[in-house]
Design a protein around this motif. Structure first.
Motif, PDB file in Angstrom:
ATOM      1  N   ALA A   8       0.831  -1.203   0.000  1.00 19.68           N
ATOM      2  CA  ALA A   8       0.000   0.000   0.000  1.00 19.68           C
ATOM      3  C   ALA A   8       0.872   1.262   0.000  1.00 19.68           C
ATOM      4  O   ALA A   8       0.619   2.211  -0.755  1.00 19.68           O
ATOM      5  N   TYR A   9       1.909   1.297   0.838  1.00 21.37           N
ATOM      6  CA  TYR A   9       2.818   2.449   0.848  1.00 21.37           C
ATOM      7  C   TYR A   9       3.548   2.592  -0.491  1.00 21.37           C
ATOM      8  O   TYR A   9       3.737   3.699  -0.997  1.00 21.37           O
ATOM      9  N   TYR A  10       3.962   1.495  -1.063  1.00 22.51           N
ATOM     10  CA  TYR A  10       4.653   1.521  -2.348  1.00 22.51           C
ATOM     11  C   TYR A  10       3.741   2.091  -3.430  1.00 22.51           C
ATOM     12  O   TYR A  10       4.138   2.964  -4.207  1.00 22.51           O
ATOM     13  N   LEU A  11       2.508   1.595  -3.498  1.00 17.94           N
ATOM     14  CA  LEU A  11       1.571   2.066  -4.520  1.00 17.94           C
ATOM     15  C   LEU A  11       1.194   3.521  -4.298  1.00 17.94           C
ATOM     16  O   LEU A  11       1.037   4.280  -5.265  1.00 17.94           O
ATOM     17  N   LEU A  12       1.053   3.950  -3.060  1.00 13.78           N
ATOM     18  CA  LEU A  12       0.753   5.349  -2.768  1.00 13.78           C
ATOM     19  C   LEU A  12       1.908   6.242  -3.227  1.00 13.78           C
ATOM     20  O   LEU A  12       1.691   7.278  -3.872  1.00 13.78           O
ATOM     21  N   GLY A  13       3.126   5.866  -2.920  1.00 13.20           N
ATOM     22  CA  GLY A  13       4.289   6.638  -3.359  1.00 13.20           C
ATOM     23  C   GLY A  13       4.445   6.652  -4.866  1.00 13.20           C
ATOM     24  O   GLY A  13       4.793   7.672  -5.462  1.00 13.20           O
ATOM     25  N   LEU A  14       4.192   5.520  -5.499  1.00  9.97           N
ATOM     26  CA  LEU A  14       4.257   5.444  -6.952  1.00  9.97           C
ATOM     27  C   LEU A  14       3.215   6.348  -7.595  1.00  9.97           C
ATOM     28  O   LEU A  14       3.502   7.045  -8.568  1.00  9.97           O
ATOM     29  N   PHE A  15       2.018   6.375  -7.031  1.00  9.59           N
ATOM     30  CA  PHE A  15       0.951   7.233  -7.550  1.00  9.59           C
ATOM     31  C   PHE A  15       1.312   8.711  -7.396  1.00  9.59           C
ATOM     32  O   PHE A  15       1.169   9.490  -8.337  1.00  9.59           O
ATOM     33  N   ILE A  16       1.782   9.113  -6.223  1.00 12.37           N
ATOM     34  CA  ILE A  16       2.147  10.519  -5.985  1.00 12.37           C
ATOM     35  C   ILE A  16       3.311  10.924  -6.888  1.00 12.37           C
ATOM     36  O   ILE A  16       3.309  12.007  -7.472  1.00 12.37           O
ATOM     37  N   GLY A  17       4.298  10.055  -7.017  1.00 14.23           N
ATOM     38  CA  GLY A  17       5.435  10.354  -7.894  1.00 14.23           C
ATOM     39  C   GLY A  17       5.031  10.454  -9.349  1.00 14.23           C
ATOM     40  O   GLY A  17       5.473  11.338 -10.079  1.00 14.23           O
ATOM     41  N   GLY A  18       4.190   9.545  -9.803  1.00 12.02           N
ATOM     42  CA  GLY A  18       3.706   9.596 -11.182  1.00 12.02           C
ATOM     43  C   GLY A  18       2.885  10.837 -11.452  1.00 12.02           C
ATOM     44  O   GLY A  18       3.002  11.454 -12.515  1.00 12.02           O
ATOM     45  N   LEU A  19       2.052  11.224 -10.493  1.00 18.38           N
ATOM     46  CA  LEU A  19       1.265  12.445 -10.624  1.00 18.38           C
ATOM     47  C   LEU A  19       2.168  13.675 -10.698  1.00 18.38           C
ATOM     48  O   LEU A  19       1.955  14.568 -11.519  1.00 18.38           O
ATOM     49  N   PHE A  20       3.192  13.718  -9.870  1.00 21.22           N
ATOM     50  CA  PHE A  20       4.135  14.835  -9.879  1.00 21.22           C
ATOM     51  C   PHE A  20       4.869  14.928 -11.219  1.00 21.22           C
ATOM     52  O   PHE A  20       4.998  16.015 -11.787  1.00 21.22           O
ATOM     53  N   VAL A  21       5.333  13.806 -11.733  1.00 16.60           N
ATOM     54  CA  VAL A  21       6.038  13.800 -13.021  1.00 16.60           C
ATOM     55  C   VAL A  21       5.101  14.225 -14.143  1.00 16.60           C
ATOM     56  O   VAL A  21       5.473  15.007 -15.016  1.00 16.60           O
ATOM     57  N   TYR A  22       3.869  13.743 -14.131  1.00 18.82           N
ATOM     58  CA  TYR A  22       2.908  14.116 -15.162  1.00 18.82           C
ATOM     59  C   TYR A  22       2.643  15.622 -15.145  1.00 18.82           C
ATOM     60  O   TYR A  22       2.646  16.265 -16.184  1.00 18.82           O
ATOM     61  N   ILE A  23       2.419  16.198 -13.984  1.00 15.18           N
ATOM     62  CA  ILE A  23       2.152  17.635 -13.879  1.00 15.18           C
ATOM     63  C   ILE A  23       3.388  18.438 -14.264  1.00 15.18           C
ATOM     64  O   ILE A  23       3.303  19.428 -14.985  1.00 15.18           O
ATOM     65  N   PHE A  24       4.560  18.012 -13.828  1.00 14.48           N
ATOM     66  CA  PHE A  24       5.798  18.735 -14.114  1.00 14.48           C
ATOM     67  C   PHE A  24       6.110  18.728 -15.608  1.00 14.48           C
ATOM     68  O   PHE A  24       6.428  19.755 -16.190  1.00 14.48           O
ATOM     69  N   LEU A  25       6.002  17.577 -16.258  1.00 16.20           N
ATOM     70  CA  LEU A  25       6.323  17.503 -17.680  1.00 16.20           C
ATOM     71  C   LEU A  25       5.241  18.128 -18.543  1.00 16.20           C
ATOM     72  O   LEU A  25       5.530  18.675 -19.608  1.00 16.20           O
ATOM     73  N   ASP A  26       3.997  18.073 -18.115  1.00 14.60           N
ATOM     74  CA  ASP A  26       2.922  18.683 -18.871  1.00 14.60           C
ATOM     75  C   ASP A  26       3.011  20.204 -18.822  1.00 14.60           C
ATOM     76  O   ASP A  26       2.705  20.882 -19.793  1.00 14.60           O
ATOM     77  N   ALA A  27       3.464  20.762 -17.721  1.00 16.06           N
ATOM     78  CA  ALA A  27       3.580  22.211 -17.595  1.00 16.06           C
ATOM     79  C   ALA A  27       4.691  22.761 -18.473  1.00 16.06           C
ATOM     80  O   ALA A  27       4.630  23.898 -18.928  1.00 16.06           O
ATOM     81  N   LYS A  28       5.721  21.989 -18.749  1.00 20.73           N
ATOM     82  CA  LYS A  28       6.834  22.447 -19.573  1.00 20.73           C
ATOM     83  C   LYS A  28       6.604  22.187 -21.056  1.00 20.73           C
ATOM     84  O   LYS A  28       7.450  22.513 -21.871  1.00 20.73           O
ATOM     85  N   ASP A  29       5.473  21.622 -21.436  1.00 16.54           N
ATOM     86  CA  ASP A  29       5.164  21.294 -22.824  1.00 16.54           C
ATOM     87  C   ASP A  29       6.281  20.449 -23.428  1.00 16.54           C
ATOM     88  O   ASP A  29       6.841  20.756 -24.461  1.00 16.54           O
ATOM     89  N   THR A  30       6.632  19.390 -22.738  1.00 15.93           N
ATOM     90  CA  THR A  30       7.721  18.521 -23.148  1.00 15.93           C
ATOM     91  C   THR A  30       7.247  17.545 -24.221  1.00 15.93           C
ATOM     92  O   THR A  30       6.165  16.982 -24.120  1.00 15.93           O
TER      93      THR A  30
END
Length: 126
Positions: A8-30
């Motif tokens: 559960a902790y692993y999946l929660l961290g993976l979800f938060i990290g994936g969400l952060f990467v998606y928002i970060f890369l989407d904001a830079k129009d990569t």
């Protein structure tokens, strides 16, 4: 700690990290251009365009406009059999695409280190 809690902790961290990467890369129009066609078109799009005298005649005759050339630089296909040929200080690239009327056109461009010159534009014959 039980396996279910660790999972559960692993999946929660993976979800938060994936969400952060998606928002970060989407904001830079990569964009991820790994294929040769995409890389060549992106390189040609990012440099200033100049128009040769031969191509200017086609633009003056209203056979084609700059929007058609930009569509070819976005959605076109590079013909690598005819491209990557030394021409002066640059390399010639032949791009096949469509104009705004959905008619096939071919754009020949010379890629220099600082700029791109449109050498010729003509309708593609089938």
């Amino acid at each position: 700690m039980k396996f279910s809690q660790r999972l559960a902790y692993y999946l929660l961290g993976l979800f938060i990290g994936g969400l952060f990467v998606y928002i970060f890369l989407d904001a830079k129009d990569t964009q991820f251009c790994y294929l040769p066609n995409c890389r060549v078109l992106k390189d040609l799009r990012n440099k200033p365009l100049t128009i040769s005298d031969k191509a200017q005649i086609k633009f003056d005759e209203a056979l084609i406009n700059m929007n058609d050339v930009k569509m070819c630089l976005t959605y076109g296909d590079v013909d690598f059999d005819k491209s990557n040929v030394k021409e002066g200080n640059g390399k010639l690239y032949v791009i096949e695409g469509q104009n705004s009327k959905k008619e096939p056109i071919t754009v020949e461009m010379i890629n220099f280190s600082e700029k791109v010159t449109i050498k010729d534009v003509y309708p593609t014959k089938k």
